[in-house]
Design an enzyme around this catalytic site. Structure first.
Site, PDB file in Angstrom:
ATOM      1  N   ARG A  29      -8.182  28.606  26.636  1.00 56.73           N
ATOM      2  CA  ARG A  29      -7.027  28.629  27.536  1.00 56.73           C
ATOM      3  C   ARG A  29      -5.939  29.530  26.977  1.00 56.73           C
ATOM      4  O   ARG A  29      -5.616  29.462  25.791  1.00 56.73           O
ATOM      5  CB  ARG A  29      -6.457  27.224  27.728  1.00 56.73           C
ATOM      6  CG  ARG A  29      -5.197  27.203  28.592  1.00 56.73           C
ATOM      7  CD  ARG A  29      -4.728  25.779  28.848  1.00 56.73           C
ATOM      8  NE  ARG A  29      -4.252  25.095  27.669  1.00 56.73           N
ATOM      9  CZ  ARG A  29      -3.034  25.242  27.127  1.00 56.73           C
ATOM     10  NH1 ARG A  29      -2.177  26.115  27.643  1.00 56.73           N
ATOM     11  NH2 ARG A  29      -2.690  24.537  26.065  1.00 56.73           N
TER      12      ARG A  29
ATOM     13  N   GLU B 139       3.912  28.190  20.722  1.00 54.65           N
ATOM     14  CA  GLU B 139       3.575  29.606  20.687  1.00 54.65           C
ATOM     15  C   GLU B 139       4.795  30.469  20.988  1.00 54.65           C
ATOM     16  O   GLU B 139       4.810  31.663  20.693  1.00 54.65           O
ATOM     17  CB  GLU B 139       2.459  29.881  21.698  1.00 54.65           C
ATOM     18  CG  GLU B 139       1.792  31.237  21.559  1.00 54.65           C
ATOM     19  CD  GLU B 139       0.529  31.331  22.381  1.00 54.65           C
ATOM     20  OE1 GLU B 139       0.227  32.437  22.844  1.00 54.65           O
ATOM     21  OE2 GLU B 139      -0.163  30.303  22.552  1.00 54.65           O
TER      22      GLU B 139
ATOM     23  N   HIS C 133      -5.650  20.521  20.103  1.00 57.70           N
ATOM     24  CA  HIS C 133      -4.561  20.630  21.073  1.00 57.70           C
ATOM     25  C   HIS C 133      -4.978  20.394  22.517  1.00 57.70           C
ATOM     26  O   HIS C 133      -4.267  19.739  23.272  1.00 57.70           O
ATOM     27  CB  HIS C 133      -3.945  22.026  20.942  1.00 57.70           C
ATOM     28  CG  HIS C 133      -2.773  22.278  21.838  1.00 57.70           C
ATOM     29  ND1 HIS C 133      -1.627  21.493  21.796  1.00 57.70           N
ATOM     30  CD2 HIS C 133      -2.542  23.220  22.790  1.00 57.70           C
ATOM     31  CE1 HIS C 133      -0.749  21.947  22.680  1.00 57.70           C
ATOM     32  NE2 HIS C 133      -1.282  22.981  23.309  1.00 57.70           N
TER      33      HIS C 133
ATOM     34  N   ARG D   5      -5.443  32.283  21.459  1.00 57.54           N
ATOM     35  CA  ARG D   5      -5.339  31.185  20.500  1.00 57.54           C
ATOM     36  C   ARG D   5      -6.600  31.001  19.659  1.00 57.54           C
ATOM     37  O   ARG D   5      -6.524  30.670  18.474  1.00 57.54           O
ATOM     38  CB  ARG D   5      -5.008  29.882  21.238  1.00 57.54           C
ATOM     39  CG  ARG D   5      -3.583  29.853  21.760  1.00 57.54           C
ATOM     40  CD  ARG D   5      -3.292  28.597  22.549  1.00 57.54           C
ATOM     41  NE  ARG D   5      -1.876  28.545  22.916  1.00 57.54           N
ATOM     42  CZ  ARG D   5      -1.346  27.575  23.649  1.00 57.54           C
ATOM     43  NH1 ARG D   5      -2.111  26.596  24.101  1.00 57.54           N
ATOM     44  NH2 ARG D   5      -0.059  27.587  23.935  1.00 57.54           N
TER      45      ARG D   5
ATOM     46  N   HIS E  28      -5.057  24.635  18.480  1.00 64.70           N
ATOM     47  CA  HIS E  28      -3.860  25.480  18.530  1.00 64.70           C
ATOM     48  C   HIS E  28      -3.602  26.046  17.138  1.00 64.70           C
ATOM     49  O   HIS E  28      -3.692  25.325  16.144  1.00 64.70           O
ATOM     50  CB  HIS E  28      -2.662  24.649  18.996  1.00 64.70           C
ATOM     51  CG  HIS E  28      -1.488  25.452  19.446  1.00 64.70           C
ATOM     52  ND1 HIS E  28      -0.707  26.177  18.565  1.00 64.70           N
ATOM     53  CD2 HIS E  28      -0.940  25.653  20.681  1.00 64.70           C
ATOM     54  CE1 HIS E  28       0.255  26.777  19.235  1.00 64.70           C
ATOM     55  NE2 HIS E  28       0.135  26.484  20.526  1.00 64.70           N
TER      56      HIS E  28
ATOM     57  N   LEU F 216       2.865  19.909  17.163  1.00 64.37           N
ATOM     58  CA  LEU F 216       2.814  21.264  17.702  1.00 64.37           C
ATOM     59  C   LEU F 216       4.022  22.114  17.315  1.00 64.37           C
ATOM     60  O   LEU F 216       5.162  21.658  17.343  1.00 64.37           O
ATOM     61  CB  LEU F 216       2.726  21.192  19.232  1.00 64.37           C
ATOM     62  CG  LEU F 216       2.583  22.528  19.973  1.00 64.37           C
ATOM     63  CD1 LEU F 216       1.242  23.169  19.649  1.00 64.37           C
ATOM     64  CD2 LEU F 216       2.727  22.310  21.471  1.00 64.37           C
TER      65      LEU F 216
ATOM     66  N   PHE G   8       3.585  35.676  25.753  1.00 61.53           N
ATOM     67  CA  PHE G   8       2.727  34.687  25.101  1.00 61.53           C
ATOM     68  C   PHE G   8       1.385  35.350  24.806  1.00 61.53           C
ATOM     69  O   PHE G   8       1.035  36.384  25.388  1.00 61.53           O
ATOM     70  CB  PHE G   8       2.526  33.473  26.023  1.00 61.53           C
ATOM     71  CG  PHE G   8       3.098  32.182  25.499  1.00 61.53           C
ATOM     72  CD1 PHE G   8       4.385  32.120  25.007  1.00 61.53           C
ATOM     73  CD2 PHE G   8       2.349  31.015  25.517  1.00 61.53           C
ATOM     74  CE1 PHE G   8       4.928  30.927  24.561  1.00 61.53           C
ATOM     75  CE2 PHE G   8       2.868  29.816  25.066  1.00 61.53           C
ATOM     76  CZ  PHE G   8       4.167  29.762  24.580  1.00 61.53           C
TER      77      PHE G   8
ATOM     78  N   GLN H 260      -9.770  23.435  22.228  1.00 66.59           N
ATOM     79  CA  GLN H 260      -8.818  24.407  21.680  1.00 66.59           C
ATOM     80  C   GLN H 260      -8.071  23.817  20.491  1.00 66.59           C
ATOM     81  O   GLN H 260      -7.443  22.766  20.594  1.00 66.59           O
ATOM     82  CB  GLN H 260      -7.808  24.823  22.752  1.00 66.59           C
ATOM     83  CG  GLN H 260      -6.842  25.896  22.264  1.00 66.59           C
ATOM     84  CD  GLN H 260      -6.026  26.492  23.385  1.00 66.59           C
ATOM     85  OE1 GLN H 260      -4.999  25.924  23.772  1.00 66.59           O
ATOM     86  NE2 GLN H 260      -6.467  27.621  23.918  1.00 66.59           N
TER      87      GLN H 260
END
Length: 595
Positions: free
Chosen positions: A411, A253, A376, A310, A236, A250, A121, A234
């Protein structure tokens, strides 16, 4: 008062997602009475939207992975703004929490030799995310719900909390109402764990579901707790953009973790142009190296730039679109079909395959996806003590997304699910151990809270949906992925006007399943978290992680470890700066040397 139901618990947990369930399980294991309140139905928590996996340095795929590397990645991903102790606890305890979840029945994907498999990730040096296809959050909730039900927890479903009571400087209880009947319920307790999730419904384009109206942030704030880092929101990088009915949903990722690449409308794989100095040398510099890494040769090659953090990827996409290299629907291309076989995609990304097939009539095994940034996650939240998760109000704890500090300015993907387990457990453990008998709540305070909640029925005022829509438009325009002083000042001015409108909304009908009333209640929380975000963003005169100021485009070293703290004084929201404790030398050496 005659209409008031009562319930007494040693520990009350508000929110039944991953953090709330884990807190309730731990408190119940201590032998105390536990009540669990969920705004929706048990099992419908937003945790199920976390698809890609839970980050933990198990070392099952890369034996060289360990908590020190995970800690370093978390701190670097958070732009060095994280609460270092929370990041350390998280990195050290996450493996135990994942193994524990497996012991309780979680069916993780396996390596060829039968261990929990781990996928790559963004921002993680090694493949670190324990996963169940792309439905990891759903599996987590399934297991925790089963464990919780068999732990003897009392569950109060479809219940919205509207007020926390503080008596003698300590938590004494909470007032809620059941959405089905509209009847009020008073919870008497000396310890409350807030685990209500995020604030994403304050924006127009969001991956968040209807529950995410910032209830826990607002409840804690009104009770006197401090909030931190609310400017760090955040966005995304990958949400659906077409058709309009699904905009913001969403796209995990995990698509990029399994080899998906980002391209602009000219067909250029553009992320190679957006490498921050902090990460140079850690990521592939050519497509050939990236492709070799995706195909499995990960010892000799570096990971693709699509797996940058991100904040970096979201801002790169935003710039490509702004400069005219976006798709016809205002996004960019995410392509995995050219990198992996159809069978591999359907096996590793079953939910994404189904999602695009059903909602956008796109077969991702053959065709690319259109994606763009979506609101997000909020890194900010209730200020807590790292070891116990207790807030600045004695007896009030916070865990999961509603708690601040762990993730700093940004994050890393996958850290949220392990965060829920690590700090949900700690919050439940300490709430049970430190609980005290609740003081008696004055009848006048209870009566006042009920009258305030019912006030919209007494007014022939504006539709609450209109006010909510106007608030979302303001936040999307003036407090979105790119901010500036003029926009933030305008946002605060507009939010003040919206506050006046919200205090005059009216609803009709009965209290039973009245969505207009629910929205009127939610508006109060949305206004608090929106103002906190805008005030924090105006105060932070730099760009860092999820907070980008076009009028202050660079990061300011002096503000790296400065937190923006927000609290309620009278009817005013007060902002101050506060220096975080310095990072210990041994941990700083880990970060700098990369060992």
């Amino acid at each position: 008062m005659a209409d008031l139901e009562t319930a007494t618990h040693d520990v009350l947990v508000i929110g039944a997602g991953g953090a709330g369930l884990r807190a309730a399980i731990e408190a119940s294991a201590a032998g105390v009475s536990v009540g669990l309140v969920c705004k929706s139905l048990l099992g419908k928590a937003h945790t199920v939207m976390a698809e890609g996996g839970a980050a933990a340095a198990l070392g099952n795929v890369f034996p060289e992975d360990n908590w020190r590397v995970h800690f370093r990645d978390t701190m670097r991903g958070g732009k060095m703004h994280n609460n270092w102790r929370m990041a350390q606890i998280h990195a050290q305890e996450a493996p135990d929490r994942i193994n524990e979840l497996e012991a309780w029945g979680a069916l993780f994907d396996r390596t060829p030799d039968g261990r929990i498999n781990q996928r790559p990730f963004g921002g993680h040096t090694y493949s670190r995310l324990a996963h169940v296809g792309d439905r990891t959050g759903l599996e987590m909730i399934r297991v925790l719900q089963d464990k919780g039900v068999h732990s003897g927890i009392d569950v109060h479903m479809e219940c919205t909390i509207v007020k926390l009571f503080v008596v003698g400087g300590k938590i004494a209880g909470a007032l809620g109402y059941f959405r089905e009947t509209g009847r009020f319920v008073l919870f008497k307790t000396g310890a409350i764990v807030i685990a209500t999730g995020g604030i994403g419904k304050a924006w127009q384009i969001t991956s968040n579901s209807w529950e995410y109206t910032g209830d826990g942030h607002a409840l804690a704030y009104d009770a006197g707790a401090e909030l931190i880092d609310m400017e760090f929101v955040q966005f995304h990088p990958t949400g659906m953009v077409w058709p309009p009915s699904v905009r913001g949903i969403l796209v995990t990722e995990g698509v990029r973790g399994e080899g998906g690449v980002l391209k602009n409308s000219t067909g250029e794989r553009f992320m190679f142009r957006y490498m921050p100095d902090m990460f140079k040398g850690d990521y592939a510099e050519t497509e050939a190296e990236s492709d070799a890494w995706v195909k499995g040769d990960r010892k000799k090659n570096r990971r693709p730039p699509e797996l940058l953090t991100r904040d970096v990827v979201a801002k790169a996409i935003t710039k490509e679109i702004a400069e005219g290299r976006g798709t016809e629907h205002g996004g960019v291309i995410l392509d995995i079909a050219s990198k992996q076989s159809p069978d591999y995609i359907r096996k590793k990304l079953p939910s994404m395959y189904h999602q695009f097939k059903e909602l956008a009539q796109v077969d991702i095994t053959k065709d690319p996806m259109e994606i763009g940034p979506t609101t997000h996650y909020v890194m900010g939240g209730v200020k807590v003590e790292p070891e116990s998760q207790e807030s600045t109000v004695p007896g009030l704890y916070a865990a999961g997304e509603v708690g601040g500090g762990m993730h700093g300015a940004n994050r890393l993907g996958g850290n949220s699910l392990s965060d829920l387990l690590v700090f949900g457990r700690r919050a439940g453990q300490h709430a049970a151990a430190k609980r005290s008998a609740p003081a008696r709540i004055p009848d006048a305070e209870i009566d006042s809270a009920m009258r305030e909640a019912l006030a919209p029925f007494e007014r022939d005022g504006e539709n609450p949906y209109a006010v909510q829509a106007a608030l979302q438009a303001v936040m999307q325009r003036d407090a979105g992925i790119i901010r500036d002083q003029r926009g933030l000042e305008n946002a605060l001015a507009q939010l003040a006007k919206l506050g006046d409108r919200a205090r005059n909304v009216g609803v009709t009908g009965s209290r039973e399943y009245n969505p207009g009333w629910h929205t009127a209640i939610d508006l109060q929380s949305l206004l608090i978290v929106s103002e906190a975000t805008a005030r924090g963003a105006l105060e932070r005169t730099e760009s860092r992680g999820g907070h980008t100021r076009s009028d202050y485009p660079d990061s300011d070293e002096k503000q790296t470890r400065e937190q923006i703290v927000i609290r309620k004084e009278g009817n005013r929201m007060v902002v101050r700066r506060e220096a975080q404790p310095p990072i210990p030398a041994d941990l700083m050496s880990l970060i700098k040397e990369g060992k």
